[in-house]
Design a protein around this motif. Structure first.
Motif, PDB file in Angstrom:
ATOM      1  N   GLU A 173      -9.280   2.986   0.418  1.00 18.30           N
ATOM      2  CA  GLU A 173      -8.289   1.927   0.190  1.00 18.30           C
ATOM      3  C   GLU A 173      -7.742   1.393   1.514  1.00 18.30           C
ATOM      4  O   GLU A 173      -7.456   0.206   1.651  1.00 18.30           O
ATOM      5  CB  GLU A 173      -7.161   2.497  -0.672  1.00 18.30           C
ATOM      6  N   SER A 174      -7.581   2.296   2.504  1.00 17.44           N
ATOM      7  CA  SER A 174      -7.046   1.883   3.802  1.00 17.44           C
ATOM      8  C   SER A 174      -8.129   1.335   4.720  1.00 17.44           C
ATOM      9  O   SER A 174      -7.837   0.940   5.848  1.00 17.44           O
ATOM     10  CB  SER A 174      -6.351   3.063   4.496  1.00 17.44           C
ATOM     11  N   GLY A 230       0.779  -1.236   0.000  1.00 17.05           N
ATOM     12  CA  GLY A 230       0.000   0.000   0.000  1.00 17.05           C
ATOM     13  C   GLY A 230       0.809   1.283   0.000  1.00 17.05           C
ATOM     14  O   GLY A 230       0.260   2.371  -0.085  1.00 17.05           O
ATOM     15  N   LYS A 276      -1.229   8.469   3.588  1.00 15.37           N
ATOM     16  CA  LYS A 276      -1.460   7.190   4.272  1.00 15.37           C
ATOM     17  C   LYS A 276      -0.902   7.209   5.694  1.00 15.37           C
ATOM     18  O   LYS A 276      -1.507   6.657   6.608  1.00 15.37           O
ATOM     19  CB  LYS A 276      -0.841   6.047   3.464  1.00 15.37           C
TER      20      LYS A 276
END
Lengths: 407, 182
Positions: free
Chosen positions: A401-402, A210, A340
């Motif tokens: 996405e996380s 990621g 992120k």
């Protein structure tokens, strides 16, 4: 009798020399196994050294590192030196089974025979562990090992080092450590649909768990503020004025690079940045008045939620939080790694020499997409030399996405 | 020295509307409470968000509450928000004098939970957040110890060894009937 005694007297020093030679070889092997970071995959978290079992996530499924202790049934106890070298460099076991290319034989094929032999001697000096690692079960068609044999025809030895003749001995040593032993390109090179390294973009950065494993090309490193000294220091200590290691690079430092000799780390930095390195770019903090609207809004968010640890002027706090001024992650073209980290946080970390970094909390549940966009624009414009073009939609995509909900 | 840039701050502290007040942009919340409000009960310990002596309660509109570490959170983060500090828990009379401690404060005293008391405000607030959560959503008795550990475990105390804090918190929760059978 006298002859026997004479023979024993003559033999004893030879045996002692032999034992000392073995010891030296084992020590060399220990060092090289660290340089090659074998433990990264072959030692499970909290598990016996090299007994396997660490899960490696790949786009094709989870692959488990195998037991490489000298147990004859579960490990490599039955391997000859030749067998070991063959598995290491060509990805095939003595029984003819193809290893999945999570084993970086695509890089290790450049390893010298004597170095393979030293690692072999070291591994064989370890306690055998009679325990099998979890079996790797990939879904069809990736479970077809004959497919790997075909794949190997194209990719197994595709990585070929640049001609080293015109370079310094340090550069040459660094090339070997980076390309063959450290197999840095396996993460820092993008991969194509076959899962192989896209060597047209060798070391230009790849995605891993990621996060972007950033480009290691000299120009890109210099653009992000790296000098040879700082890069070598970063590999040894896990931190430098450019920031601290996180995500997948953190265990690389713990298991591998912190144990390397300073000369070898300097050599790696010399190879990556070149014998005549490009000048590291310095970025002076961009004044508030000149920032865009989003970044200006982000300034107050920075003071409210970040400055307590990272400092009002972005100076950081030793052993607590890295400086924003000079921070290399802020300078990346894509804001994804920064966002992120802001969303997910970073767990507290111990570094060599009793150094540490405090836990960075994730802000996914505290700050909205718009607030995080403003914050990242403030950071990137002020200290990253980047435009403030992160939108709330960019944040929303990474939030999803996380796996975080919107606050 | 140039004057510090300020901005206007309004918030609710212990039920009382405060502001608007002009406050430096980079002032930490703990300094605002100490220097602007005279509320000195929140303790500055480590100054970097580790010890949690400074923790106050942030109340959300949906009725939930959470801990905030105000040594690392700016005053302006709380603009428009509602917080409770250690000064807000006890029952007071019209003159503002304390008539009765709240059940958590009282149990902490009954159990000799703290000694030097430096960490006590943070523990009271953490235990309050836990009790309020259990009031909304009671827990099986078997899970109580883990819930207390999770709620208080990050708070550092250098005197007591934590046991009496944990026992006092458990006693409050049991007396209020917030732990179900099981």
């Amino acid at each position: 009798m006298r002859r026997l005694l004479l023979g024993a007297l003559l033999l004893a020093p030879t045996l002692a020399v032999q034992a000392a030679d073995d010891e030296t070889l084992i020590e060399q092997g220990r060092y090289l196994a660290r340089a090659a970071d074998c433990a990264a995959c072959h030692t499970a978290e909290g598990g016996a050294p090299f007994a396997g079992g660490r899960p490696i996530e790949s786009p094709f499924g989870t692959i488990y590192g195998t037991n490489i202790t000298p147990d004859p049934q579960h490990g490599i106890g039955d391997y000859s030196r030749d067998d070991f070298y063959h598995a290491l460099t060509e990805g095939e076991t003595p029984s003819g089974r193809q290893l999945y290319p999570a084993m970086p034989y695509t890089s290790y094929h450049l390893m010298r025979r004597e170095d393979s032999d030293a690692i072999y001697a070291y591994l064989n000096s370890l306690e055998p562990i009679a325990r099998s690692a979890p079996e790797t079960r990939l879904s069809f068609p990736y479970n077809q090992r004959w497919g790997v044999a075909l794949w190997n025809l194209v990719y197994a030895d595709a990585l070929q080092p640049e001609d080293a003749a015109s370079h310094s001995p340090a550069w040459q040593r660094g090339q070997y450590l980076v390309e063959a032993m450290g197999h840095c390109g396996e993460c820092h090179t993008p991969r194509g649909w076959t899962g192989a390294m896209d060597l047209d973009h060798h070391l230009e950065g790849g995605m891993l768990a990621g996060y972007l494993a950033p480009s290691l090309k000299a120009e890109a490193l210099a653009e992000r503020g790296w000098t040879r000294d700082d890069l070598a220091r970063f590999l040894r200590d896990g931190m430098s004025p450019q920031g601290s290691m996180f995500n997948e690079m953190f265990p690389v430092m713990h298991l591998s690079t912190q144990h390397l000799e300073d000369d070898d780390l300097a050599a790696m930095a010399t190879y990556l940045l070149g014998d005549s390195p490009p000048e590291a770019r310095r970025i002076d903090a961009h004044p508030l008045e000149e920032l865009g609207d989003s970044a200006r809004r982000g300034r107050q968010g920075y003071l409210d939620t970040c400055a307590g640890c990272h400092g009002i002027e972005g100076q950081g706090k030793p052993q607590v939080a890295v400086a924003m001024e000079g921070n290399t992650t802020l300078r990346l073209e894509a804001p994804d790694n920064l966002l992120k980290v802001m969303l997910n946080g970073i767990a507290a970390q111990d570094f060599p020499g009793f150094a540490r970094m405090q836990e960075m909390p994730g802000f996914a549940s505290k700050l909205s997409d718009a607030e995080l966009a403003d914050l990242s624009n403030y950071l990137r414009e002020t200290w990253g030399g980047r435009a403030g073009d992160v939108s709330p939609e960019d944040v929303a995509a990474l939030r999803e996405e996380s796996g975080h909900a919107t606050p | 020295m140039a004057e510090l840039p300020t901005r206007s701050l309004s918030l609710t502290i212990n039920g009382e509307a405060i502001g608007p007040v002009d406050v430096p942009e980079d002032l930490m919340m703990i300094d605002f409470l100490h220097e602007y409000q005279g509320l000195t009960g929140s303790r500055l310990g480590c100054g970097q968000g580790i010890c949690r002596a400074c923790v106050v309660i942030l109340d959300h509109d949906d009725g939930t509450s959470e801990e905030m570490r105000i040594c690392i959170t700016g005053a302006h983060f709380f603009n428009g928000k509602r917080i409770r500090t250690i000064e807000g828990h006890a029952e007071r009379d019209a003159a503002g004098d304390i008539v009765a401690l709240n059940p958590i404060q009282q149990k902490f005293i009954d159990h000799f939970a703290f000694q030097c008391s430096y960490c006590a405000p943070g523990f009271v607030n953490a235990a309050t957040v836990l009790v309020e959560r259990l009031q909304r959503d009671p827990l099986a008795a078997g899970e109580l110890e883990g819930a207390i550990e999770q709620a208080l475990g990050e708070h550092i105390c250098r005197c007591t060894g934590y046991v009496r804090y944990y026992q006092a918190t458990r006693a409050v929760i049991e007396e209020l009937g917030l732990a179900k059978e099981g």
